[in-house]
Design a protein around this motif. Structure first.
Motif, short mmCIF file in Angstrom:
data_model
loop_
_atom_site.label_atom_id
_atom_site.label_comp_id
_atom_site.label_asym_id
_atom_site.label_seq_id
_atom_site.Cartn_x
_atom_site.Cartn_y
_atom_site.Cartn_z
N GLU A 1 -10.33 -78.17 69.15
CA GLU A 1 -10.93 -77.81 70.76
C GLU A 1 -10.42 -78.21 71.87
N VAL A 2 -10.81 -77.31 72.74
CA VAL A 2 -10.63 -77.77 74.32
C VAL A 2 -11.44 -78.79 74.72
N THR A 3 -11.55 -79.75 74.01
CA THR A 3 -12.56 -81.62 74.50
C THR A 3 -12.12 -82.66 75.15
N LEU A 4 -13.16 -83.14 75.31
CA LEU A 4 -12.46 -84.35 76.53
C LEU A 4 -12.47 -85.60 74.19
N GLU A 5 -13.38 -85.88 73.87
CA GLU A 5 -13.52 -85.96 72.72
C GLU A 5 -11.27 -85.73 72.15
N ALA A 6 -11.44 -84.10 71.77
CA ALA A 6 -10.51 -83.72 71.29
C ALA A 6 -9.22 -84.48 72.41
N ALA A 7 -9.49 -84.22 73.36
CA ALA A 7 -7.93 -84.81 74.18
C ALA A 7 -8.26 -86.10 73.99
N LEU A 8 -8.48 -87.28 73.99
CA LEU A 8 -8.36 -88.11 73.40
C LEU A 8 -8.51 -88.70 72.22
N THR A 9 -8.53 -88.33 71.47
CA THR A 9 -8.33 -88.72 70.37
C THR A 9 -7.64 -87.66 69.13
N GLU B 1 -4.21 -81.99 83.61
CA GLU B 1 -5.21 -81.33 82.72
C GLU B 1 -4.77 -80.14 81.98
N GLU B 2 -3.90 -78.99 82.51
CA GLU B 2 -3.13 -78.21 82.88
C GLU B 2 -2.68 -77.99 81.08
N SER B 3 -1.68 -79.09 81.35
CA SER B 3 -1.48 -79.50 80.47
C SER B 3 -1.66 -79.87 78.60
N MET B 4 -2.45 -80.48 78.83
CA MET B 4 -3.78 -80.62 78.13
C MET B 4 -3.71 -80.20 77.61
N LYS B 5 -4.55 -78.77 77.85
CA LYS B 5 -4.45 -77.55 77.90
C LYS B 5 -4.03 -76.81 77.45
N GLU B 6 -2.88 -77.24 77.16
CA GLU B 6 -2.29 -75.99 76.95
C GLU B 6 -1.61 -76.44 75.14
N LYS B 7 -1.45 -77.70 75.40
CA LYS B 7 -1.17 -78.40 74.06
C LYS B 7 -2.58 -78.36 73.08
N LEU B 8 -3.93 -78.70 73.37
CA LEU B 8 -5.11 -78.89 72.44
C LEU B 8 -5.64 -77.06 72.14
N GLN B 9 -4.68 -76.24 72.57
CA GLN B 9 -4.51 -74.83 72.46
C GLN B 9 -3.89 -74.68 71.43
N MET C 1 -12.65 -77.39 77.78
CA MET C 1 -13.28 -78.39 78.92
C MET C 1 -13.56 -78.54 79.69
N GLU C 2 -13.87 -78.92 80.62
CA GLU C 2 -14.56 -78.70 81.92
C GLU C 2 -13.27 -79.89 82.44
N GLN C 3 -12.86 -79.29 83.85
CA GLN C 3 -12.42 -80.34 85.01
C GLN C 3 -12.91 -81.31 84.77
N SER C 4 -13.88 -81.54 85.53
CA SER C 4 -15.38 -82.53 85.54
C SER C 4 -14.83 -84.45 84.07
N PHE C 5 -14.61 -82.95 82.87
CA PHE C 5 -14.94 -84.47 81.43
C PHE C 5 -13.49 -84.80 81.71
N TYR C 6 -12.16 -84.02 82.27
CA TYR C 6 -10.99 -84.69 81.53
C TYR C 6 -10.27 -85.60 83.03
N LYS C 7 -11.34 -85.18 83.64
CA LYS C 7 -11.34 -86.27 85.13
C LYS C 7 -11.71 -87.87 84.85
N GLU C 8 -12.94 -87.32 83.94
CA GLU C 8 -13.87 -88.61 83.61
C GLU C 8 -12.74 -89.11 82.55
N SER C 9 -11.84 -89.44 82.51
CA SER C 9 -11.33 -89.69 80.94
C SER C 9 -9.93 -90.62 82.49
N ILE C 10 -9.27 -90.34 83.33
CA ILE C 10 -8.60 -90.80 84.20
C ILE C 10 -8.38 -92.08 84.11
N VAL C 11 -9.45 -92.39 84.52
CA VAL C 11 -9.84 -94.11 84.62
C VAL C 11 -9.64 -94.50 83.37
N LEU C 12 -9.57 -94.44 81.68
CA LEU C 12 -8.91 -95.12 80.54
C LEU C 12 -8.27 -94.49 80.63
#
Length: 199
Positions: free
Chosen positions: A63-71, A50-58, A1-12
């Motif tokens: 997968e460390v992706t924006l979709e997985a982070a949000l769903t 982002e770091e906490s999210m990445k650690e939780k996904l792993q 999950m690139e940083q810019s992808f997770y940053k895009e979700s911050i608004v939501l």
């Protein structure tokens, strides 16, 4: 999950956080206008970084992706509601459950069924509508409902949990559990006193 992808979700995520906070604030204002006692002492919120999210996904083997982070992760947005009394927790829960545009995904009652370490709280996973431009998107959030006493114990236990190389680990765990049980007993007593005063 690139940083810019997770940053895009911050608004939501901020939209979901603000939506829940707004509903709680409106509830408090309404009760005050009706001269009804406010069951909420205060509330706080946070968005998982982002770091906490990445650690939780792993940790969950995702997968460390924006979709997985949000769903697949349901606590990217967390709102903690602190109440004075145990009954207030269930009052707030019932009010939240009556909001027909907020979907309740799951509930866990760690007050009636505490965790083995003594942790007590009421957890709700919800899906909340967030308007982004012309679109309405549903976003997951976790709402935790606790008394002041439960929150005090959980905050201190959380700090101690991350201390490394603790000697007498079993003794510490046992003492924390004892403290949790004593605090729970105090919560019940405070509820009883409150009920007597109200009669």
């Amino acid at each position: 999950m690139e940083q810019s992808f997770y940053k895009e979700s911050i608004v939501l995520l901020e939209g979901a956080e603000n939506e829940i906070k707004s509903r709680l604030a409106t509830l408090r204002s309404y009760l005050k206008s009706q001269n009804v006692r406010d069951p909420i002492e205060h509330f706080t919120s946070r968005i998982k970084d982002e770091e906490s999210m990445k650690e939780k996904l792993q940790r969950k083997g995702l997968e460390v992706t924006l979709e997985a982070a949000l769903t697949q992760v349901y606590d990217a947005v967390g709102v903690r509601v602190i109440c004075s009394y145990i009954n207030d927790i269930y009052t707030v829960r019932d009010i939240l459950k009556k909001q027909d545009d907020m979907e309740i995904i799951s509930e866990k009652d760690y007050i009636k069924n505490p965790k083995p370490n003594g942790y007590r709280s009421y957890h709700m996973i919800v899906k909340i509508p967030v308007r982004v431009g012309e679109n309405k998107l549903m976003c997951y959030a976790e709402i935790q409902l606790r008394t002041i006493a439960m929150d005090c114990w959980a905050s201190l236990e959380h700090l101690m949990k991350y201390k490394k190389n603790i000697k007498n680990q079993e003794l510490i765990v046992s003492e924390l559990k004892r403290c949790a049980d004593e605090i729970a007993s105090t919560d019940i007593t405070m509820q009883t006193i409150h009920d007597l005063i109200q009669q």
